[in-house]
Scaffold this motif. Structure first.
Motif, short mmCIF file in Angstrom:
data_model
loop_
_atom_site.label_atom_id
_atom_site.label_comp_id
_atom_site.label_asym_id
_atom_site.label_seq_id
_atom_site.Cartn_x
_atom_site.Cartn_y
_atom_site.Cartn_z
N PHE A 173 12.58 3.88 1.00
CA PHE A 173 11.98 4.19 2.30
C PHE A 173 10.84 5.19 2.13
O PHE A 173 10.89 6.06 1.25
N CYS A 174 9.85 5.04 2.97
CA CYS A 174 8.71 5.96 2.97
C CYS A 174 8.22 6.12 4.41
O CYS A 174 8.59 5.33 5.30
N SER A 175 7.41 7.12 4.63
CA SER A 175 6.92 7.39 5.99
C SER A 175 5.48 6.96 6.19
O SER A 175 4.98 6.96 7.32
N THR A 176 4.77 6.57 5.13
CA THR A 176 3.37 6.17 5.25
C THR A 176 3.11 4.91 4.43
O THR A 176 3.86 4.58 3.50
N LEU A 177 2.02 4.24 4.76
CA LEU A 177 1.61 3.07 3.98
C LEU A 177 1.21 3.47 2.57
O LEU A 177 1.45 2.74 1.61
N GLU A 178 0.60 4.63 2.44
CA GLU A 178 0.22 5.12 1.11
C GLU A 178 1.45 5.34 0.23
O GLU A 178 1.41 5.06 -0.97
N HIS A 192 4.13 -8.78 -5.53
CA HIS A 192 4.47 -7.97 -4.36
C HIS A 192 4.21 -8.80 -3.11
O HIS A 192 3.15 -9.43 -2.98
N VAL A 193 5.18 -8.79 -2.19
CA VAL A 193 5.07 -9.51 -0.92
C VAL A 193 5.05 -8.49 0.22
O VAL A 193 5.92 -7.61 0.27
N ASP A 194 4.08 -8.64 1.13
CA ASP A 194 3.92 -7.65 2.19
C ASP A 194 3.39 -8.33 3.44
O ASP A 194 2.75 -9.38 3.37
N ALA A 195 3.65 -7.70 4.60
CA ALA A 195 3.12 -8.21 5.86
C ALA A 195 2.00 -7.34 6.40
O ALA A 195 1.46 -7.64 7.47
N HIS A 196 1.64 -6.27 5.67
CA HIS A 196 0.60 -5.37 6.14
C HIS A 196 -0.67 -5.56 5.31
O HIS A 196 -0.67 -5.32 4.10
N PRO A 197 -1.79 -5.96 5.94
CA PRO A 197 -3.03 -6.20 5.19
C PRO A 197 -3.52 -4.97 4.42
O PRO A 197 -4.06 -5.11 3.32
N ARG A 198 -3.31 -3.80 4.99
CA ARG A 198 -3.81 -2.58 4.33
C ARG A 198 -3.12 -2.38 2.98
O ARG A 198 -3.77 -2.05 1.97
N GLN A 219 -3.86 -14.09 10.27
CA GLN A 219 -4.31 -13.96 8.89
C GLN A 219 -5.79 -13.61 8.84
O GLN A 219 -6.64 -14.40 8.44
N ALA A 220 -6.07 -12.41 9.26
CA ALA A 220 -7.46 -11.94 9.26
C ALA A 220 -7.85 -11.48 7.86
O ALA A 220 -7.02 -11.38 6.96
N ALA A 221 -9.13 -11.24 7.68
CA ALA A 221 -9.61 -10.76 6.38
C ALA A 221 -8.99 -9.40 6.08
O ALA A 221 -8.67 -8.62 6.98
N LEU A 222 -8.82 -9.12 4.81
CA LEU A 222 -8.26 -7.83 4.42
C LEU A 222 -9.22 -6.72 4.82
O LEU A 222 -10.44 -6.87 4.75
N ALA A 224 -11.66 -3.55 4.97
CA ALA A 224 -12.54 -2.87 4.02
C ALA A 224 -12.08 -1.43 3.86
O ALA A 224 -11.39 -0.87 4.71
N GLY A 225 -12.47 -0.82 2.76
CA GLY A 225 -12.13 0.58 2.55
C GLY A 225 -10.97 0.78 1.64
O GLY A 225 -10.73 1.89 1.15
N GLY A 226 -10.17 -0.27 1.38
CA GLY A 226 -9.08 -0.15 0.44
C GLY A 226 -9.61 -0.24 -0.97
O GLY A 226 -10.80 -0.40 -1.22
N SER A 227 -8.72 -0.13 -1.93
CA SER A 227 -9.16 -0.17 -3.32
C SER A 227 -9.73 -1.53 -3.69
O SER A 227 -10.48 -1.66 -4.64
N GLY A 228 -9.35 -2.60 -2.88
CA GLY A 228 -9.93 -3.91 -3.14
C GLY A 228 -11.38 -3.93 -2.74
O GLY A 228 -12.20 -4.58 -3.38
N GLY A 229 -11.71 -3.22 -1.63
CA GLY A 229 -13.08 -3.11 -1.20
C GLY A 229 -13.63 -4.38 -0.59
O GLY A 229 -13.24 -5.48 -0.92
N GLY A 230 -14.57 -4.23 0.36
CA GLY A 230 -15.32 -5.35 0.88
C GLY A 230 -14.60 -6.21 1.90
O GLY A 230 -15.23 -7.05 2.54
N GLY A 231 -13.28 -6.07 2.05
CA GLY A 231 -12.55 -6.84 3.03
C GLY A 231 -12.27 -8.27 2.63
O GLY A 231 -11.67 -9.02 3.37
#
Length: 252
Positions: A173-178, A192-198, A219-222, A224-231
């Motif tokens: 368990f954690c309290s943040t997405l990070e 890894h399987v996830d339901a959160h785009p971030r 199913q929107a684009a990922l 932008a701003g994450g480590s993947g970058g560009g969305g």
């Protein structure tokens, strides 16, 4: 039958009067015996008896054998599909909200945790297939959310020490997405399987295979701003409407 009995008894009435009580009784029994056709039954009676015999499940038949084979094939299909999908995956991680549960946010988990039974069954298949285990992640607001989620997964039979179950200490368990992304990076899974785009966006550069579970309309684009970058989704990101589709059990 009654008329035939009367004729037989009438034809022997003179004799019958001279017989003792025992012999008279024997004559009547013999007459009934003759009317019933002797020791054997008629062929139509034998056929009726055979038709009325109860079904014996131990006796093989073409239809029952075919049905058993079809049932075995149907029950083996999900396991075989999951095994094929997880070829080369030794350790997998999975976010619980939105994948195994109907709820997808920490606020919702304060009130309830509705388990998706089909997804839990597939998660058990994943746990069986991964030699290094399946780890579950869940973002919650506080201890109340943690208790709700843990209780729901225990009740669904996913947590435990039997084959196909996830040991309780592997539910994190954690309290943040990070914090969730940090857990995944430390475990270094192949999937890894996830339901959160971030979260999927943040893990694009660190996990070999990622699955974003979301209904087709979401199913929107990922972002932008994450480590993947560009969305834009990288080649290692798969979009799927459900866990079953992600694992190849149902069409994506």
């Amino acid at each position: 039958m009654l008329s035939r009995l009367q004729l037989l008894l009438g034809a022997t009435s003179g004799t019958t009067l001279a017989l003792t009580g025992i012999l008279g009784l024997a004559a009547v029994v013999y007459a009934l015996y003759q009317l019933r056709g002797g020791p054997g039954r008629k062929p139509d009676e034998q056929g009726a008896q055979q038709q009325q015999q109860p079904y014996d499940p131990t006796k093989p038949s073409t239809s029952s054998a075919a049905g058993a084979a079809a049932a075995a094939a149907a029950s083996a299909t999900p396991s075989a599909a999951v095994a094929r999908r997880l070829a080369g995956v030794q350790r997998a991680t999975m976010s619980v909200p939105g994948v195994l549960l109907e709820e997808s946010s920490p606020g919702e988990l304060e009130e309830s945790a509705c388990v998706r039974a089909d997804a839990v069954a597939l998660a058990r298949e994943v746990a069986r297939c991964c030699s290094a285990g399946l780890y579950l992640m869940c973002q919650v607001a506080d201890d109340v959310g943690e208790a709700v989620v843990r209780g729901a997964l225990e009740h669904a039979g996913l947590l435990g020490t039997a084959p196909g179950q996830v040991p309780p200490h592997r539910l994190l368990f954690c309290s943040t997405l990070e914090g969730k992304a940090s857990f995944v990076r430390q475990l270094e899974p192949e999937l890894h399987v996830d339901a959160h785009p971030r979260t999927v966006s943040d893990l694009q550069r660190f996990v070999k295979q990622l699955v974003l579970v979301a209904p087709p309309g979401q199913q929107a684009a990922l972002p932008a701003g994450g480590s993947g970058g560009g969305g834009a989704a990288a080649a290692n990101v798969q979009h799927a409407p459900s866990l079953a589709a992600a694992l190849g059990v149902l069409p994506a």
